[in-house]
Design a protein around this motif. Structure first.
Motif, PDB file in Angstrom:
ATOM      1  N   TYR A   1       0.818  -1.207   0.000  1.00 32.42           N
ATOM      2  CA  TYR A   1       0.000   0.000   0.000  1.00 32.42           C
ATOM      3  C   TYR A   1       0.851   1.257   0.000  1.00 32.42           C
ATOM      4  O   TYR A   1       0.599   2.209  -0.730  1.00 32.42           O
ATOM      5  N   ILE A   2       1.902   1.278   0.806  1.00 32.37           N
ATOM      6  CA  ILE A   2       2.704   2.476   0.983  1.00 32.37           C
ATOM      7  C   ILE A   2       3.487   2.836  -0.268  1.00 32.37           C
ATOM      8  O   ILE A   2       3.625   4.012  -0.618  1.00 32.37           O
ATOM      9  N   ARG A   3       3.986   1.819  -0.988  1.00 34.29           N
ATOM     10  CA  ARG A   3       4.866   2.103  -2.125  1.00 34.29           C
ATOM     11  C   ARG A   3       4.173   2.903  -3.220  1.00 34.29           C
ATOM     12  O   ARG A   3       4.837   3.637  -3.971  1.00 34.29           O
ATOM     13  N   HIS A   4       2.855   2.793  -3.322  1.00 34.10           N
ATOM     14  CA  HIS A   4       2.147   3.548  -4.353  1.00 34.10           C
ATOM     15  C   HIS A   4       2.226   5.052  -4.116  1.00 34.10           C
ATOM     16  O   HIS A   4       2.152   5.841  -5.062  1.00 34.10           O
ATOM     17  N   PHE A   5       2.379   5.463  -2.860  1.00 34.54           N
ATOM     18  CA  PHE A   5       2.422   6.889  -2.560  1.00 34.54           C
ATOM     19  C   PHE A   5       3.752   7.515  -2.940  1.00 34.54           C
ATOM     20  O   PHE A   5       3.914   8.734  -2.864  1.00 34.54           O
ATOM     21  N   ALA A   6       4.717   6.706  -3.345  1.00 32.01           N
ATOM     22  CA  ALA A   6       5.972   7.246  -3.854  1.00 32.01           C
ATOM     23  C   ALA A   6       5.817   7.786  -5.272  1.00 32.01           C
ATOM     24  O   ALA A   6       6.691   8.504  -5.769  1.00 32.01           O
TER      25      ALA A   6
END
Length: 368
Positions: free
Chosen positions: A180-185
């Protein structure tokens, strides 16, 4: 036809109508802030990419209908919170994301129009169900009004479960927080999420309080109840036309333009509006402009995402129902809530513009 069924089946019945009803019946001793939590709820994410739509639709159908049925038996605040704010929206979320994600997998060209047609079904449901509820409440009471809506939704969801499928087979993947977090990069995705968050926070306040606002400016309770139907009548056009335009001019261009118009409508019509005529005018125009968010936002995510991860990225942020707290703090005056709505919509507009600017690399006349 299938798209309309999908949208109607997902539609949560009469959010604005029930906000007004709860404030004058079961929860008349509770503040608008407390009551406004009931038509809200959490959504689910990544399971579509791993398992496909079938299991999500089946479980979502049960939770959505079961929650509404349990709400028909509720008399206490905690009962309504568990049924209509948690169980039913959780099921609705499990229905919504597979539906939009499935549509996205079948279209490359004219994807925005296809998704807007799908979303327009909820506008039809938003017209029919509030009128049905408004008519049934004084005749058969709250319990059977809610049950009738539940049976209508169940019938449509049975058709949905039998007909919806994805073009792509499911791809099982390990689930961890990093997924989930990696998409916000990705800056484009982050800006789109911020735009969606602020815009939905502003957009959902008028939806929830439109009926009570109509009563405050002098409309009868029965006439105010039809504001939700008026609101959704124009949304069908407001969701389909932007999809057609988005395929020609670009999803982000149309979203930024529509978000800007929504902001103007709030400050120009809703904030100074103190008459039934202006309440009707606002409910008509605002959904025409804000409906673009509901219809086009999934297309924005699909445009900037790998097709195998559309389901994960479609788990958008949910708006906290702060509007009721603002209403309570001003002793029933709406101006602070209206200003907050306009500011949130303006912030959403800004982030849509920034997302478009990033994707277009600063170029103005380009389809994005």
């Amino acid at each position: 036809m299938k798209a309309s069924i999908i949208g109607i089946a997902y539609c949560l019945p009469g959010v604005g109508v029930f906000q007004a009803y709860y404030q004058t019946h079961q929860l008349q001793n509770d503040s608008p802030s407390t009551v406004s939590w009931i038509p809200s709820g959490p959504f689910t994410g990544r399971l579509f990419d791993k398992n496909g739509p079938k299991s999500l639709l089946l479980v979502g159908t049960f939770l959505h209908v079961f929650g509404l049925m349990m709400a028909s038996l509720a008399t206490k605040y905690y009962q309504l919170l568990l049924s209509q704010a948690i169980c039913s929206p959780l099921g609705a979320g499990m229905i919504l994301y597979p539906l939009f994600s499935c549509v996205a997998t079948w279209f490359q060209e004219r994807r925005a129009l296809a998704m807007d047609i799908t979303a327009s079904g909820s506008s039809l449901g938003g017209v029919v169900l509030p009128i049905l509820i408004n008519w049934m409440l004084p005749k058969v009471g709250f319990a059977w009004a809610m049950r009738t809506c539940s049976f209508v939704i169940l019938t449509l969801l049975i058709i949905t479960n039998l007909t919806v499928r994805s073009r792509l087979p499911p791809k099982p993947k390990p689930t961890n927080i990093g997924n989930y977090i990696r998409h916000f990069a990705d800056p484009a995705f982050l800006l789109t999420v911020l735009a969606s968050f602020f815009f939905s926070m502003g957009m959902r306040i008028p939806i929830t309080f439109l009926v009570t606002f109509g009563e405050v400016v002098g409309m009868s309770a029965k006439m105010a109840g039809y504001l939700a139907a008026i609101y959704n009548t124009t949304s069908g056009v407001g969701r389909i036309l932007p999809g057609y335009a988005a395929d020609k001019l670009g999803n982000f261009s149309i979203s930024a333009f529509a978000a800007g118009l929504s902001t103007v409508v709030v400050f120009a019509l809703w904030l100074p509006g103190h008459s039934p005529a202006l309440a009707i005018a606002f409910s008509t125009v605002f959904e025409f402009t804000s409906g673009t968010y509901t219809a086009t936002n999934p297309a924005l995510v699909a445009q900037i995402s790998d097709i195998s991860e559309i389901g994960t990225r479609s788990g958008s942020l949910y708006a906290v129902p702060i509007g009721g707290a603002l209403l309570a703090n001003k002793n029933g005056s709406y101006w602070e809530m209206q200003v907050f709505t306009g500011v949130m919509l303006a912030a959403g507009t800004l982030f849509y513009i920034l997302a478009r600017w990033y994707l277009a690399k600063g170029r103005l006349w380009i389809k994005i």
